[in-house]
Design a protein around this motif. Sequence first.
Motif, PDB file in Angstrom:
ATOM      1  N   LYS A   8     -47.917 -86.573  -3.503  1.00  0.00           N
ATOM      2  CA  LYS A   8     -48.764 -87.628  -4.083  1.00  0.00           C
ATOM      3  C   LYS A   8     -50.178 -87.535  -3.521  1.00  0.00           C
ATOM      4  O   LYS A   8     -51.166 -87.609  -4.265  1.00  0.00           O
ATOM      5  CB  LYS A   8     -48.167 -89.000  -3.785  1.00  0.00           C
ATOM      6  N   GLN A   9     -50.280 -87.332  -2.224  1.00  0.00           N
ATOM      7  CA  GLN A   9     -51.597 -87.231  -1.590  1.00  0.00           C
ATOM      8  C   GLN A   9     -52.341 -85.989  -2.087  1.00  0.00           C
ATOM      9  O   GLN A   9     -53.541 -86.052  -2.362  1.00  0.00           O
ATOM     10  CB  GLN A   9     -51.455 -87.184  -0.069  1.00  0.00           C
ATOM     11  N   MET A  10     -51.621 -84.865  -2.217  1.00  0.00           N
ATOM     12  CA  MET A  10     -52.257 -83.643  -2.697  1.00  0.00           C
ATOM     13  C   MET A  10     -52.764 -83.801  -4.123  1.00  0.00           C
ATOM     14  O   MET A  10     -53.860 -83.360  -4.468  1.00  0.00           O
ATOM     15  CB  MET A  10     -51.295 -82.452  -2.609  1.00  0.00           C
ATOM     16  N   THR A  11     -51.950 -84.451  -4.966  1.00  0.00           N
ATOM     17  CA  THR A  11     -52.364 -84.671  -6.352  1.00  0.00           C
ATOM     18  C   THR A  11     -53.613 -85.528  -6.414  1.00  0.00           C
ATOM     19  O   THR A  11     -54.553 -85.233  -7.172  1.00  0.00           O
ATOM     20  CB  THR A  11     -51.224 -85.320  -7.151  1.00  0.00           C
ATOM     21  N   GLU A  12     -53.659 -86.579  -5.602  1.00  0.00           N
ATOM     22  CA  GLU A  12     -54.823 -87.465  -5.591  1.00  0.00           C
ATOM     23  C   GLU A  12     -56.073 -86.732  -5.100  1.00  0.00           C
ATOM     24  O   GLU A  12     -57.156 -86.868  -5.682  1.00  0.00           O
ATOM     25  CB  GLU A  12     -54.540 -88.686  -4.717  1.00  0.00           C
ATOM     26  N   GLU A  13     -55.937 -85.945  -4.029  1.00  0.00           N
ATOM     27  CA  GLU A  13     -57.085 -85.214  -3.499  1.00  0.00           C
ATOM     28  C   GLU A  13     -57.549 -84.137  -4.477  1.00  0.00           C
ATOM     29  O   GLU A  13     -58.752 -83.914  -4.651  1.00  0.00           O
ATOM     30  CB  GLU A  13     -56.746 -84.591  -2.144  1.00  0.00           C
ATOM     31  N   ALA A  14     -56.589 -83.453  -5.111  1.00  0.00           N
ATOM     32  CA  ALA A  14     -56.940 -82.415  -6.074  1.00  0.00           C
ATOM     33  C   ALA A  14     -57.689 -83.011  -7.255  1.00  0.00           C
ATOM     34  O   ALA A  14     -58.703 -82.461  -7.717  1.00  0.00           O
ATOM     35  CB  ALA A  14     -55.687 -81.688  -6.550  1.00  0.00           C
ATOM     36  N   MET A  15     -57.213 -84.142  -7.762  1.00  0.00           N
ATOM     37  CA  MET A  15     -57.881 -84.779  -8.895  1.00  0.00           C
ATOM     38  C   MET A  15     -59.280 -85.253  -8.521  1.00  0.00           C
ATOM     39  O   MET A  15     -60.219 -85.161  -9.333  1.00  0.00           O
ATOM     40  CB  MET A  15     -57.047 -85.950  -9.413  1.00  0.00           C
ATOM     41  N   ALA A  16     -59.446 -85.738  -7.306  1.00  0.00           N
ATOM     42  CA  ALA A  16     -60.772 -86.174  -6.855  1.00  0.00           C
ATOM     43  C   ALA A  16     -61.739 -84.991  -6.815  1.00  0.00           C
ATOM     44  O   ALA A  16     -62.911 -85.113  -7.224  1.00  0.00           O
ATOM     45  CB  ALA A  16     -60.672 -86.822  -5.480  1.00  0.00           C
ATOM     46  N   LEU A  17     -61.268 -83.842  -6.338  1.00  0.00           N
ATOM     47  CA  LEU A  17     -62.111 -82.647  -6.319  1.00  0.00           C
ATOM     48  C   LEU A  17     -62.438 -82.171  -7.727  1.00  0.00           C
ATOM     49  O   LEU A  17     -63.576 -81.798  -8.032  1.00  0.00           O
ATOM     50  CB  LEU A  17     -61.416 -81.519  -5.544  1.00  0.00           C
ATOM     51  N   LEU A  18     -61.440 -82.176  -8.591  1.00  0.00           N
ATOM     52  CA  LEU A  18     -61.662 -81.732  -9.969  1.00  0.00           C
ATOM     53  C   LEU A  18     -62.680 -82.631 -10.668  1.00  0.00           C
ATOM     54  O   LEU A  18     -63.483 -82.157 -11.487  1.00  0.00           O
ATOM     55  CB  LEU A  18     -60.345 -81.705 -10.740  1.00  0.00           C
ATOM     56  N   LYS A  19     -62.653 -83.915 -10.348  1.00  0.00           N
ATOM     57  CA  LYS A  19     -63.603 -84.842 -10.965  1.00  0.00           C
ATOM     58  C   LYS A  19     -65.031 -84.500 -10.561  1.00  0.00           C
ATOM     59  O   LYS A  19     -65.961 -84.611 -11.374  1.00  0.00           O
ATOM     60  CB  LYS A  19     -63.268 -86.277 -10.563  1.00  0.00           C
ATOM     61  N   VAL A  20     -65.224 -84.049  -9.329  1.00  0.00           N
ATOM     62  CA  VAL A  20     -66.548 -83.643  -8.862  1.00  0.00           C
ATOM     63  C   VAL A  20     -67.115 -82.538  -9.752  1.00  0.00           C
ATOM     64  O   VAL A  20     -68.313 -82.509 -10.051  1.00  0.00           O
ATOM     65  CB  VAL A  20     -66.472 -83.153  -7.392  1.00  0.00           C
ATOM     66  N   PHE A  21     -66.236 -81.648 -10.201  1.00  0.00           N
ATOM     67  CA  PHE A  21     -66.667 -80.502 -10.999  1.00  0.00           C
ATOM     68  C   PHE A  21     -66.436 -80.707 -12.496  1.00  0.00           C
ATOM     69  O   PHE A  21     -66.501 -79.761 -13.271  1.00  0.00           O
ATOM     70  CB  PHE A  21     -65.937 -79.234 -10.525  1.00  0.00           C
ATOM     71  N   ASP A  22     -66.164 -81.952 -12.874  1.00  0.00           N
ATOM     72  CA  ASP A  22     -65.933 -82.293 -14.276  1.00  0.00           C
ATOM     73  C   ASP A  22     -64.788 -81.476 -14.869  1.00  0.00           C
ATOM     74  O   ASP A  22     -64.840 -81.041 -16.016  1.00  0.00           O
ATOM     75  CB  ASP A  22     -67.214 -82.094 -15.096  1.00  0.00           C
TER      76      ASP A  22
END
Length: 252
Positions: free
Chosen positions: A126-140
């Motif tokens: 769950k934590q990895m998914t949240e962190e990954a999505m946050a990073l992906l959002k940075v790069f649109d």
Amino acid sequence: MALLEVNNLGISFGGLRAVDDFKLTIEKGCLYGLIGPNGAGKTTVFNLLTGVYKPDLGIITLDGQNITAKKTTDINQAGIARTFQNIRLFKKLTVIDNVKTALHNQLTYSTIEGIFRLPKYRQVEKQMTEEAMALLKVFDLDGEADTLAANLPYGKQRKLEIARALATRPKLLLLDEPAAGMNPNETQELMDTIRFVRDEFDMTILLIEHDMKLVSGICEELTVLNFGRILCQGKTNDVLNNPEVIKAYLGE
């Protein structure tokens, strides 16, 4: 104290001195460029910094820690991440899974916890998914999280590779020709992204690049390599106006 200090670094291949007496100091938060003609030794320097090659001579210090000739995994854990001139994504994995592979270096669970889907496994995933999505959002890229990496346009594959590198939580990010193959619009967007990454993540960045618009637009300091040796170092404007650099690198 500088984040990266490199002293008297050198390596030979078959009697040819590929890099000789290379020295570099990069302060925390700096956007630094490494330029030079093809075959000058730039990628070899990156390979030495990341443990792909072991130097014949010299010392590499990252944030006060001697990382000379350590394994690539140890160097990554010490705080250096990189991208490559030829994009190296897991093409058959989704966008989000590419980023999560890097997060496994930071967040772990045991084999037993993974097999039986125990609470620790679910918590970490769950934590990895949240962190990954946050990073992906940075790069649109968050809207394409479930897209196969191979199906992304070229420019977005470049962005994904940077996002994956950042997922290892580095202190120093090495970008090997990040604008290679990009059109002018993509290059401008990349420049904005690199500036954002430096500011948002308090990141120190060292990049290899041939696109002089990108180099002059974002790099604060430069080192110019020629035949494996340093030709010039200093502030970007001073270096790019140096007659020796113009002659050797710009071909004028």
